[in-house]
Design a protein around this motif. Structure first.
Motif, mmCIF file in Angstrom:
data_model
loop_
_atom_site.group_PDB
_atom_site.id
_atom_site.type_symbol
_atom_site.label_atom_id
_atom_site.label_comp_id
_atom_site.label_asym_id
_atom_site.label_seq_id
_atom_site.Cartn_x
_atom_site.Cartn_y
_atom_site.Cartn_z
ATOM 1 N N MET A 257 0.809 -1.221 0.000
ATOM 2 C CA MET A 257 0.000 0.000 0.000
ATOM 3 C C MET A 257 0.844 1.273 0.000
ATOM 4 S SD MET A 257 -2.809 -1.419 2.756
ATOM 5 C CE MET A 257 -3.737 0.093 2.932
ATOM 6 N N LEU A 258 1.883 1.320 0.822
ATOM 7 C CA LEU A 258 2.661 2.547 0.940
ATOM 8 C C LEU A 258 3.326 2.900 -0.388
ATOM 9 C CD1 LEU A 258 3.675 4.862 2.660
ATOM 10 C CD2 LEU A 258 5.548 3.399 3.449
ATOM 11 N N GLY A 259 3.865 1.912 -1.083
ATOM 12 C CA GLY A 259 4.477 2.175 -2.380
ATOM 13 C C GLY A 259 3.481 2.762 -3.361
ATOM 14 N N ALA A 260 2.261 2.220 -3.371
ATOM 15 C CA ALA A 260 1.223 2.745 -4.261
ATOM 16 C C ALA A 260 0.846 4.173 -3.884
ATOM 17 C CB ALA A 260 -0.013 1.840 -4.202
ATOM 18 N N MET A 261 0.835 4.489 -2.588
ATOM 19 C CA MET A 261 0.520 5.851 -2.147
ATOM 20 C C MET A 261 1.613 6.828 -2.567
ATOM 21 S SD MET A 261 -1.049 4.941 1.613
ATOM 22 C CE MET A 261 -0.916 6.630 2.210
ATOM 23 N N LEU A 262 2.861 6.409 -2.488
ATOM 24 C CA LEU A 262 3.950 7.291 -2.914
ATOM 25 C C LEU A 262 3.878 7.543 -4.413
ATOM 26 C CD1 LEU A 262 6.911 5.880 -0.763
ATOM 27 C CD2 LEU A 262 5.499 7.897 -0.325
ATOM 28 N N ASP A 263 3.508 6.523 -5.179
ATOM 29 C CA ASP A 263 3.309 6.721 -6.619
ATOM 30 C C ASP A 263 2.220 7.771 -6.869
ATOM 31 O OD1 ASP A 263 5.178 4.771 -7.185
ATOM 32 O OD2 ASP A 263 3.697 3.183 -7.512
ATOM 33 N N ALA A 264 1.102 7.632 -6.129
ATOM 34 C CA ALA A 264 -0.018 8.560 -6.300
ATOM 35 C C ALA A 264 0.363 9.973 -5.873
ATOM 36 C CB ALA A 264 -1.228 8.070 -5.501
ATOM 37 N N ALA A 265 1.149 10.082 -4.817
ATOM 38 C CA ALA A 265 1.573 11.406 -4.344
ATOM 39 C C ALA A 265 2.468 12.092 -5.369
ATOM 40 C CB ALA A 265 2.294 11.277 -3.013
ATOM 41 N N GLU A 266 3.379 11.351 -5.954
ATOM 42 C CA GLU A 266 4.262 11.926 -6.961
ATOM 43 C C GLU A 266 3.479 12.340 -8.204
ATOM 44 O OE1 GLU A 266 7.158 8.865 -7.445
ATOM 45 O OE2 GLU A 266 8.441 9.621 -5.832
ATOM 46 N N ALA A 267 2.475 11.538 -8.567
ATOM 47 C CA ALA A 267 1.674 11.843 -9.754
ATOM 48 C C ALA A 267 0.793 13.074 -9.552
ATOM 49 C CB ALA A 267 0.812 10.635 -10.117
ATOM 50 N N SER A 268 0.281 13.255 -8.318
ATOM 51 C CA SER A 268 -0.652 14.353 -8.058
ATOM 52 C C SER A 268 0.014 15.599 -7.497
ATOM 53 C CB SER A 268 -1.729 13.892 -7.066
ATOM 54 O OG SER A 268 -1.162 13.630 -5.784
ATOM 55 N N GLY A 269 1.248 15.456 -7.035
ATOM 56 C CA GLY A 269 1.922 16.590 -6.405
ATOM 57 C C GLY A 269 1.538 16.792 -4.956
ATOM 58 N N ALA A 270 0.904 15.794 -4.332
ATOM 59 C CA ALA A 270 0.533 15.902 -2.920
ATOM 60 C C ALA A 270 1.786 16.033 -2.061
ATOM 61 C CB ALA A 270 -0.265 14.662 -2.492
ATOM 62 N N SER A 271 1.722 16.858 -1.039
ATOM 63 C CA SER A 271 2.918 17.120 -0.231
ATOM 64 C C SER A 271 3.117 16.096 0.879
ATOM 65 C CB SER A 271 2.841 18.513 0.375
ATOM 66 O OG SER A 271 1.857 18.560 1.407
ATOM 67 N N LEU A 272 2.030 15.597 1.451
ATOM 68 C CA LEU A 272 2.072 14.659 2.593
ATOM 69 C C LEU A 272 2.853 15.268 3.764
ATOM 70 C CD1 LEU A 272 2.828 11.277 0.726
ATOM 71 C CD2 LEU A 272 0.646 12.464 0.999
#
Length: 488
Positions: A257-272
Motif C-alpha cells: 500500500m505505501l508504495g502505491a501511495m507514494l506513486d499517487a503522491a508523486e503523480a498528483s503533487g501531494a505534499s504529505l
C-alpha cells in the motif's frame, strides 16, 4: 501523560466531556465529534438491548470502514457483549464456518455485503436477527429498538470479552481470539505513549477495522483525544488526498500500500507534509522513497498479532534497520525454548509475550467462552531473537505455527492444503510461502496427482479460489511425483 482507561466506555465518556466538539471520526458523510460518538454508542446499546442482546452475546459484523463499526464496538462494551467483525475477503464457506462457530445473537451486514452473506447463508442464519446497514454514514444506531439499555455500563466490564477476531487456523479452520476491554485500552495507551499521540493527531484509516491493527490504531487515536479518518476502501489517490485535506499525522499500511501511495503522491503533487508517524513492513526501496518525499515522517517497525491486541514492539526503523522494535512497557517480550524457559541474548527461540494486552484466550464454541492456558506467557508461534539492546529480530514461524503473511493477511498452509486435497485428482498437497517483493510473502503449492488422472495448474488454482478467500490462492502450483518432498 495519557489517561489510563479501564474500559472503552470510560474512554468514550472522558472524550465526550474533555473534547466535546473535537472530531472523533471523519468519513465521506461528514465529521462526527466525540460527544456525537458517545451519544450514538448509548443509543446503539439501547437498541441492541431492546432486541434482547445480553452480556456475553456475540454480534457478527460484516462491514467496511465506517463509523457504525466503532459505534457497535462501544455498544458491545456497554452491554458486555462481544463484537465479531468478519474479514470481507473471506469466501462464503469460510464466512459460514466462522459465523457458525461464533453462534451470534445478531448479524449486522452492510448493504453492499448482503450478496456475500446470502451466499454463506442462503436461507438465513437460523435463530439470528439480521440488520442491514444502509448507505447513509454517521454515528446512528445500526439496530432499531426501544431505548431500554442499562442506565450505566456493566461494572465488571473491564474483564469481559468485547471483540473476537478470527485467526490462528487449526485443522484448516480459524479460531476466534477474544480480547477484553482492559486489554484493548492498555494497548491503546501503550501505542499512544510511544508515539506521543495527542488531540491534534489524525489517523488515516485505510487498514480494515476487522483486523487487530485497524481496531488497535483507531482506539489509540481515540484514547489520545484524536481522530480517525476512515476510508471505505483503499485507493492510493484518495488516501494521499485525505492526508493533505485532513492533515493526517499517523499512517499504517500493509505491503504494497505505501508504495502505491507514494506513486499517487508523486503523480498528483501531494505534499504529505503533515505525516509524522508511518508504520508497516516495507522493503528498503519504499522507505528510501518515503524519506525523500516526506522528510518529516518517521517510519516505525513493529511486531504484534491479534492475540496481543495489536502491536507490542515498536521502534524507529532508522535506529535498527531490519529489527521489529522493542517491547512497549508494561508489556514484556522474550524469546524462549520449547520448555518455556527464557533464552540468552541473540539466541533464537519462540517469541512469547506477557502483560496487560495479552488476550483472554481462543473461543471454545462448546462452552461459549474463551479458553486460555494457565501460562501467562503467550506463545506467539513466531521465531526470533532479542539483541543486547532489547531489539526483537523476527526470524520466521515455529514448526507448530505454519503461517504465510501476504499483504497483511494470514494464510495457514493447512487450510489451503485441505482444499487442494478435496479435488478428486489430488493425492498429496504441500503449501508454503516464499519471500515476495510486492506482498512480503506469497503462497505457492506443490501437488502429487492420483494415478491415471490429470488437472492443470490453472484449474487447481481456480478450485482453491472458489472455496477460500482470493488472497489464499497459490501464486504458482507445481506437480511432482508422490511422495512429496516437504522441503520443496
Amino acid at each position: 501523560m495519557l489517561p489510563a482507561f479501564s474500559t472503552l466506555i470510560d474512554l468514550l465518556a472522558h472524550n465526550a466531556e474533555a473534547h466535546t466538539d473535537r472530531a472523533a471520526v471523519v468519513v465521506a458523510g461528514g465529521t462526527h465529534t466525540h460527544a456525537m460518538l458517545y451519544e450514538a454508542v448509548q443509543r446503539q446499546a439501547a437498541a441492541l438491548a431492546g432486541m434482547g442482546v445480553k452480556p456475553g452475546d456475540r454480534l457478527v459484523l460484516l462491514a467496511g470502514n465506517r463509523t457504525e463499526v466503532l459505534v457497535l464496538l462501544g455498544a458491545a462494551a456497554w452491554l458486555g457483549a462481544i463484537l465479531v467483525p468478519l474479514n470481507l475477503r473471506l469466501s462464503p464457506a469460510e464466512m459460514a464456518q466462522q459465523a457458525r462457530d461464533a453462534a451470534p445473537a445478531v448479524a449486522v451486514i452492510e448493504a453492499q455485503c448482503e450478496t456475500l452473506w446470502q451466499a454463506a447463508w442462503p436461507a438465513g442464519m437460523p435463530g439470528v436477527s439480521t440488520v442491514v446497514l444502509g448507505a447513509a454514514a454517521g454515528p446512528t444506531p445500526a439496530c432499531p429498538g426501544p431505548p431500554c439499555a442499562p442506565a450505566v455500563p456493566r461494572q465488571d466490564a473491564p474483564g469481559l470479552g468485547v471483540v473476537m477476531l478470527y485467526t490462528a487456523a487449526v485443522e484448516g479452520h480459524a479460531r476466534g481470539a477474544v480480547l477484553a476491554q482492559s486489554q484493548l485500552t492498555a494497548s491503546a495507551r501503550q501505542i499512544g505513549r510511544v508515539w506521543s499521540l495527542g488531540v491534534d493527531d489524525r489517523w488515516l484509516g485505510v487498514l480494515p477495522l476487522f483486523h487487530a491493527a485497524g481496531i488497535g490504531l483507531s482506539l489509540a487515536l481515540l484514547a489520545a483525544g484524536g481522530a480517525c479518518v476512515l476510508l471505505p476502501r483503499f485507493d492510493p489517490a484518495a488516501a494521499v488526498a485525505s492526508i493533505d485535506d485532513h492533515h493526517i499525522t499517523v499512517c499504517a499500511t500493509f505491503a504494497p500500500m505505501l508504495g502505491a501511495m507514494l506513486d499517487a503522491a508523486e503523480a498528483s503533487g501531494a505534499s504529505l507534509a503533515s505525516l509524522r508517524v508511518c508504520m508497516g513492513l516495507e522493503p528498503a526501496s519504499v522507505l528510501e522513497r518515503l524519506a525523500l518525499l516526506c522528510p518529516g515522517a518517521h517510519f516505525w517497525s513493529a511486531y504484534g498479532q491479534a492475540e496481543v491486541s495489536s502491536m507490542v514492539c515498536l521502534g524507529l526503523q532508522r535506529e535498527r534497520p531490519g529489527a521489529a522494535g522493542r517491547a512497549v512497557a508494561p508489556s514484556q517480550v522474550r524469546v524462549q525454548d520449547a520448555a518455556g524457559q527464557p533464552l540468552a541474548v541473540d539466541v533464537q527461540g519462540e517469541i512469547a509475550v506477557c502483560g496487560p494486552t495479552v488476550f483472554m484466550g481462543y473461543w471454545d464454541a462448546a462452552t461459549q467462552s474463551p479458553f486460555k492456558p494457565a501460562d501467562p506467557w503467550h506463545r506467539t508461534g513466531d521465531l526470533g531473537r532479542i539483541d543486547e539492546d532489547g531489539w526483537l529480530w523476527f526470524i520466521g514461524r515455529a514448526a507448530h505455527k505454519q503461517l504465510i503473511k501476504t499483504g497483511g493477511e494470514n494464510v495457514y498452509p493447512a487450510e489451503v492444503e485441505q482444499v487442494l486435497l478435496e479435488h478428486p485428482a489430488v493425492a498429496e498437497a504441500f503449501v508454503f510461502g516464499q519471500q515476495d517483493e510486492r506482498w512480503g510473502e506469497a503462497v505457492h503449492a506443490v501437488c502429487a496427482l492420483k494415478a491415471g488422472v490429470s488437472v492443470s495448474e490453472v484449474e487447481l488454482i481456480a478450485f482453491v479460489e472458489q472455496r477460500l478467500a482470493r488472497y489464499k490462492r497459490p501464486q504458482s502450483l507445481r506437480f511432482m511425483a508422490a511422495p512429496l518432498d516437504r522441503g520443496a
